[in-house]
Design an enzyme around this catalytic site. Sequence first.
Site, PDB file in Angstrom:
ATOM      1  N   GLY A   1       0.788  -1.225   0.000  1.00 54.48           N
ATOM      2  CA  GLY A   1       0.000   0.000   0.000  1.00 54.48           C
ATOM      3  C   GLY A   1       0.822   1.277   0.000  1.00 54.48           C
TER       4      GLY A   1
ATOM      5  N   HIS B   1       1.908   0.590 -13.099  1.00 61.41           N
ATOM      6  CA  HIS B   1       2.683  -0.614 -13.412  1.00 61.41           C
ATOM      7  C   HIS B   1       4.177  -0.287 -13.301  1.00 61.41           C
ATOM      8  CE1 HIS B   1       3.395  -4.542 -15.135  1.00 61.41           C
ATOM      9  NE2 HIS B   1       4.387  -3.965 -15.811  1.00 61.41           N
TER      10      HIS B   1
ATOM     11  N   ASN C   1       1.793   2.993  -2.548  1.00 63.10           N
ATOM     12  CA  ASN C   1       1.217   3.965  -3.499  1.00 63.10           C
ATOM     13  C   ASN C   1      -0.063   4.592  -2.954  1.00 63.10           C
ATOM     14  OD1 ASN C   1       2.716   4.206  -6.160  1.00 63.10           O
ATOM     15  ND2 ASN C   1       2.776   1.996  -5.779  1.00 63.10           N
TER      16      ASN C   1
ATOM     17  N   ASP D   1      -2.315  -4.776 -18.974  1.00 57.39           N
ATOM     18  CA  ASP D   1      -1.202  -3.812 -19.017  1.00 57.39           C
ATOM     19  C   ASP D   1      -1.073  -3.170 -20.407  1.00 57.39           C
ATOM     20  OD1 ASP D   1      -0.603  -4.322 -16.329  1.00 57.39           O
ATOM     21  OD2 ASP D   1       0.800  -5.922 -16.846  1.00 57.39           O
TER      22      ASP D   1
ATOM     23  N   ALA E   1       9.704   6.610  -7.900  1.00 56.54           N
ATOM     24  CA  ALA E   1       9.143   7.234  -9.116  1.00 56.54           C
ATOM     25  C   ALA E   1       7.619   7.097  -9.121  1.00 56.54           C
ATOM     26  CB  ALA E   1       9.753   6.585 -10.362  1.00 56.54           C
TER      27      ALA E   1
HETATM   28  C1  GAR Z   1       3.757  -1.304  -7.242  1.00 58.41           C
HETATM   29  O1  GAR Z   1       5.116  -1.325  -7.604  1.00 58.41           O
HETATM   30  C2  GAR Z   1       2.879  -1.413  -8.467  1.00 58.41           C
HETATM   31  O2  GAR Z   1       3.424  -0.790  -9.592  1.00 58.41           O
HETATM   32  C3  GAR Z   1       2.850  -2.912  -8.671  1.00 58.41           C
HETATM   33  O3  GAR Z   1       2.718  -3.430  -7.363  1.00 58.41           O
HETATM   34  C4  GAR Z   1       3.397  -2.564  -6.464  1.00 58.41           C
HETATM   35  C5  GAR Z   1       2.456  -2.276  -5.305  1.00 58.41           C
HETATM   36  O4  GAR Z   1       3.141  -1.629  -4.283  1.00 58.41           O
HETATM   37  N1  GAR Z   1       1.746  -3.284  -9.478  1.00 58.41           N
HETATM   38  C6  GAR Z   1       1.795  -4.320 -10.316  1.00 58.41           C
HETATM   39  O5  GAR Z   1       2.776  -5.031 -10.442  1.00 58.41           O
HETATM   40  C7  GAR Z   1       0.519  -4.548 -11.097  1.00 58.41           C
HETATM   41  N2  GAR Z   1       0.730  -5.485 -12.125  1.00 58.41           N
HETATM   42  P1  GAR Z   1       2.333  -0.921  -3.106  1.00 58.41           P
HETATM   43  O6  GAR Z   1       1.328  -1.934  -2.573  1.00 58.41           O
HETATM   44  O7  GAR Z   1       3.404  -0.620  -2.087  1.00 58.41           O
HETATM   45  O8  GAR Z   1       1.678   0.303  -3.675  1.00 58.41           O
END
Ligand code: GAR
Length: 196
Positions: free
Chosen positions: A11, A111, A13, A147, A175
């Site tokens: 979580g 992504h 993001n 994607d 980023a």
């Molecule tokens: C992020 O790096 C996102 O880009 C990736 O999962 C991570 C989640 O991190 N998403 C994917 O790979 C979707 N195919 P978070 O839970 O710390 O935000």
Amino acid sequence: MKTIILGSGKGSNAGALLDASSQNLLGSTQIVGVFSDVAESGVLKIADSHNIENDYLRSDSSSAKLTGEDEQLWMDSLSEYNPDLIILAGFMKILQDPFLKKFHNSIINIHPSLLPSFKGLRSIERAFDMGVRITGCTIHWVNSDIDGGKIIAQAPVRIMEGDNLEIVTARVHAAEHMLLPWVVSDLSQGIIPFPK
Ligand code: GAR
């Protein structure tokens, strides 16, 4: 702009968005709910710590897709908020046509690669193993092509001699945490248009 976040993992993001929202950096965005298919996920705890409504919603853990009664439950639960925008922030379930039709042109995904390179899972690791010198992150509209929806924004990340996977992963996440709030703010102000 009523906004819902879906996530399955840490979580970070969602946290970046909620922090930006607390600092009034997201334009007219109101984050109204956070939902996860993983009961103990960090994303729900982060939502809790920001006093944002959040819930675990059932999904068949043996399937990569959100289907059948589970899909209906998710559609009904999200519809109650009448969202303008749904953000997939580390949401690992594949969304199918009924869900995509219901929330047509209002779902974005983040992504961790420069799409169209490294679609799918373990994108940072695969880019690193391939020896690419520039990777990054992408925010795109979600359609049935996994994607593969129209790209909204990207941020590049350099991979330098001597970097390890951990460093590159941290750089890609940094980023993402910069790009996602910026895109959401611009969507809420009409600087980035919604598709017609
Ligand atoms: C992020 O790096 C996102 O880009 C990736 O999962 C991570 C989640 O991190 N998403 C994917 O790979 C979707 N195919 P978070 O839970 O710390 O935000």
